[in-house]
Design a protein around this motif. Structure first.
Motif, mmCIF file in Angstrom:
data_model
loop_
_atom_site.group_PDB
_atom_site.id
_atom_site.type_symbol
_atom_site.label_atom_id
_atom_site.label_comp_id
_atom_site.label_asym_id
_atom_site.label_seq_id
_atom_site.Cartn_x
_atom_site.Cartn_y
_atom_site.Cartn_z
ATOM 1 N N ALA A 1 56.339 54.424 60.052
ATOM 2 C CA ALA A 1 55.348 54.533 61.135
ATOM 3 C C ALA A 1 55.456 53.334 62.071
ATOM 4 O O ALA A 1 55.427 53.484 63.301
ATOM 5 N N ARG A 2 55.608 52.146 61.512
ATOM 6 C CA ARG A 2 55.717 50.943 62.359
ATOM 7 C C ARG A 2 56.988 50.996 63.209
ATOM 8 O O ARG A 2 56.974 50.614 64.380
ATOM 9 N N ALA A 3 58.079 51.471 62.621
ATOM 10 C CA ALA A 3 59.334 51.591 63.386
ATOM 11 C C ALA A 3 59.148 52.594 64.526
ATOM 12 O O ALA A 3 59.604 52.357 65.652
ATOM 13 N N TYR A 4 58.456 53.689 64.245
ATOM 14 C CA TYR A 4 58.195 54.692 65.287
ATOM 15 C C TYR A 4 57.299 54.098 66.374
ATOM 16 O O TYR A 4 57.570 54.250 67.575
ATOM 17 N N LEU A 5 56.258 53.392 65.966
ATOM 18 C CA LEU A 5 55.301 52.837 66.933
ATOM 19 C C LEU A 5 55.958 51.788 67.834
ATOM 20 O O LEU A 5 55.562 51.620 68.997
ATOM 21 N N ALA A 6 56.976 51.092 67.300
ATOM 22 C CA ALA A 6 57.654 50.058 68.090
ATOM 23 C C ALA A 6 58.279 50.664 69.348
ATOM 24 O O ALA A 6 58.422 49.973 70.362
ATOM 25 N N GLY A 7 58.629 51.959 69.287
ATOM 26 C CA GLY A 7 59.240 52.602 70.449
ATOM 27 C C GLY A 7 58.301 53.572 71.146
ATOM 28 O O GLY A 7 58.739 54.287 72.057
ATOM 29 N N ALA A 8 57.050 53.632 70.719
ATOM 30 C CA ALA A 8 56.109 54.607 71.303
ATOM 31 C C ALA A 8 55.412 54.015 72.522
ATOM 32 O O ALA A 8 55.314 52.794 72.672
ATOM 33 N N ALA A 9 54.885 54.909 73.365
ATOM 34 C CA ALA A 9 54.202 54.460 74.590
ATOM 35 C C ALA A 9 52.759 54.054 74.311
ATOM 36 O O ALA A 9 52.095 53.486 75.172
ATOM 37 N N PHE A 10 52.278 54.354 73.112
ATOM 38 C CA PHE A 10 50.907 53.984 72.739
ATOM 39 C C PHE A 10 50.955 53.005 71.576
ATOM 40 O O PHE A 10 52.003 52.813 70.967
ATOM 41 N N SER A 11 49.834 52.386 71.261
ATOM 42 C CA SER A 11 49.805 51.478 70.115
ATOM 43 C C SER A 11 48.777 51.990 69.104
ATOM 44 O O SER A 11 47.904 52.791 69.446
ATOM 45 N N ALA A 12 48.909 51.535 67.858
ATOM 46 C CA ALA A 12 48.036 52.064 66.811
ATOM 47 C C ALA A 12 47.702 51.009 65.780
ATOM 48 O O ALA A 12 48.536 50.165 65.445
ATOM 49 N N GLU A 13 46.481 51.119 65.271
ATOM 50 C CA GLU A 13 46.103 50.389 64.062
ATOM 51 C C GLU A 13 46.501 51.298 62.908
ATOM 52 O O GLU A 13 46.105 52.472 62.880
ATOM 53 N N VAL A 14 47.323 50.788 61.978
ATOM 54 C CA VAL A 14 47.842 51.629 60.894
ATOM 55 C C VAL A 14 46.939 51.505 59.673
ATOM 56 O O VAL A 14 46.652 50.401 59.205
ATOM 57 N N PHE A 15 46.486 52.656 59.160
ATOM 58 C CA PHE A 15 45.692 52.700 57.923
ATOM 59 C C PHE A 15 46.610 53.168 56.795
ATOM 60 O O PHE A 15 46.989 54.341 56.760
ATOM 61 N N PRO A 16 46.970 52.300 55.857
ATOM 62 C CA PRO A 16 47.835 52.735 54.763
ATOM 63 C C PRO A 16 47.043 53.533 53.725
ATOM 64 O O PRO A 16 46.009 53.065 53.231
ATOM 65 N N LEU A 17 47.509 54.718 53.415
ATOM 66 C CA LEU A 17 46.868 55.570 52.401
ATOM 67 C C LEU A 17 47.902 55.936 51.344
ATOM 68 O O LEU A 17 49.098 55.813 51.570
ATOM 69 N N ALA A 18 47.416 56.461 50.198
ATOM 70 C CA ALA A 18 48.338 56.790 49.108
ATOM 71 C C ALA A 18 48.703 58.270 49.050
ATOM 72 O O ALA A 18 49.636 58.658 48.357
ATOM 73 N N GLY A 19 47.985 59.128 49.752
ATOM 74 C CA GLY A 19 48.300 60.559 49.714
ATOM 75 C C GLY A 19 47.193 61.360 50.373
ATOM 76 O O GLY A 19 46.222 60.789 50.902
ATOM 77 N N SER A 20 47.346 62.694 50.379
ATOM 78 C CA SER A 20 46.375 63.590 51.035
ATOM 79 C C SER A 20 46.046 63.078 52.436
ATOM 80 O O SER A 20 44.885 63.083 52.869
ATOM 81 N N VAL A 21 47.084 62.667 53.137
ATOM 82 C CA VAL A 21 46.924 61.949 54.408
ATOM 83 C C VAL A 21 46.314 62.833 55.494
ATOM 84 O O VAL A 21 45.617 62.346 56.390
ATOM 85 N N GLU A 22 46.546 64.149 55.387
ATOM 86 C CA GLU A 22 46.007 65.076 56.408
ATOM 87 C C GLU A 22 44.492 64.984 56.516
ATOM 88 O O GLU A 22 43.913 65.315 57.555
ATOM 89 N N LEU A 23 43.845 64.576 55.424
ATOM 90 C CA LEU A 23 42.374 64.484 55.455
ATOM 91 C C LEU A 23 41.897 63.451 56.466
ATOM 92 O O LEU A 23 40.784 63.575 56.993
ATOM 93 N N ALA A 24 42.726 62.439 56.740
ATOM 94 C CA ALA A 24 42.279 61.364 57.640
ATOM 95 C C ALA A 24 42.029 61.870 59.058
ATOM 96 O O ALA A 24 40.913 61.698 59.571
#
Ligand code: PRP
Length: 216
Positions: free
Chosen positions: A128-151
């Motif tokens: 995700a960080r590698a992707y964000l480095a080249g993205a036009a937007f910025s993000a605060e990354v929330f690390p989760l262990a699974g069931s990520v779609e719920l976020a």
């Protein structure tokens, strides 16, 4: 070659997650005899003396460590996990089946505007960080262990970076794939020393997988 090492059963690490099924199908197609494995029980190390094999059942995220440190000679693990945990491993082949995508997901129309700051949940923090480095937007990354779609579904985050295979999990939560980041494949990983000491048998296996057209 060390004759002692070559006389030991080959130790294969299988993943307990979504890559187990394509791995077993690939080995079956290649004529590698794993059909005697007990897949219903709780035994995490099983011996198959007739096949001169020992099989370990491991969590995907742990599997590269077992192979890198020579506890297993080889294993199968997704390129998604390898991109996160790394490890000094040989990756001779990728399975043809079990492919998926690492994607940016969210509610329909949630693609951020250039310069926007969003909250992004993922268990693939490095990717995700590698992707964000080249993205036009910025993000605060929330690390989760699974069931990520719920976020994004429940509003913990605006977006997520996660695996999409059939798309069924997204659909069940009213989410969509906003952007494909990269393709993900189950990979054969081999311990560097084992590739020398067990060379004949490992080469036979790799050739059998390639000939059966279940790995490239
Ligand atoms: C992955 C991913 C999704 C699901 C997507 O989960 O996190 O939940 O597969 O598959 P689909 O597109 O076929 O519905 P995984 O099996 O890696 O388990 P996890 O819940 O631990 O992330």
């Amino acid at each position: 070659m060390n004759p002692l090492a070559a006389s030991q059963p080959l130790r294969l690490a299988l993943p307990k997650g979504r890559n187990l099924k394509p791995a077993l199908a690939a080995f079956a197609a290649a004529g590698i005899p794993l059909e005697r494995l007990d897949l219903e029980g709780r035994v995490l190390r099983q011996e198959l003396p007739d096949a001169h094999l020992e099989v370990l059942f491991l969590k995907d995220w742990d599997l590269p460590f077992y192979v890198e440190h020579g506890v297993a000679d080889l294993g199968i693990v997704g390129s998604d996990v390898l991109a996160e945990v790394g490890g000094d491993l040989l990756i001779p082949l990728r399975l043809a089946a079990g492919r998926s995508r690492l994607s940016l997901i969210g509610r329909p129309g949630a693609t951020p505007r250039p310069g926007q700051q969003v909250r992004l949940a993922t268990k693939y923090v490095e990717s995700a960080r590698a992707y964000l480095a080249g993205a036009a937007f910025s993000a605060e990354v929330f690390p989760l262990a699974g069931s990520v779609e719920l976020a994004p579904f429940l509003g913990l985050a605006d977006l997520a970076v996660d695996i999409v295979q059939t798309g069924a999990t997204l659909e069940a939560h009213g989410l969509v794939e906003l952007e494909v980041i990269h393709e993900v494949a189950p990979c054969i990983v081999v311990n560097r020393a084992a590739f020398q000491t067990r060379r004949d048998r490992l080469n036979q296996w790799m050739q059998a997988l390639e000939s059966a057209e279940v790995a490239v």
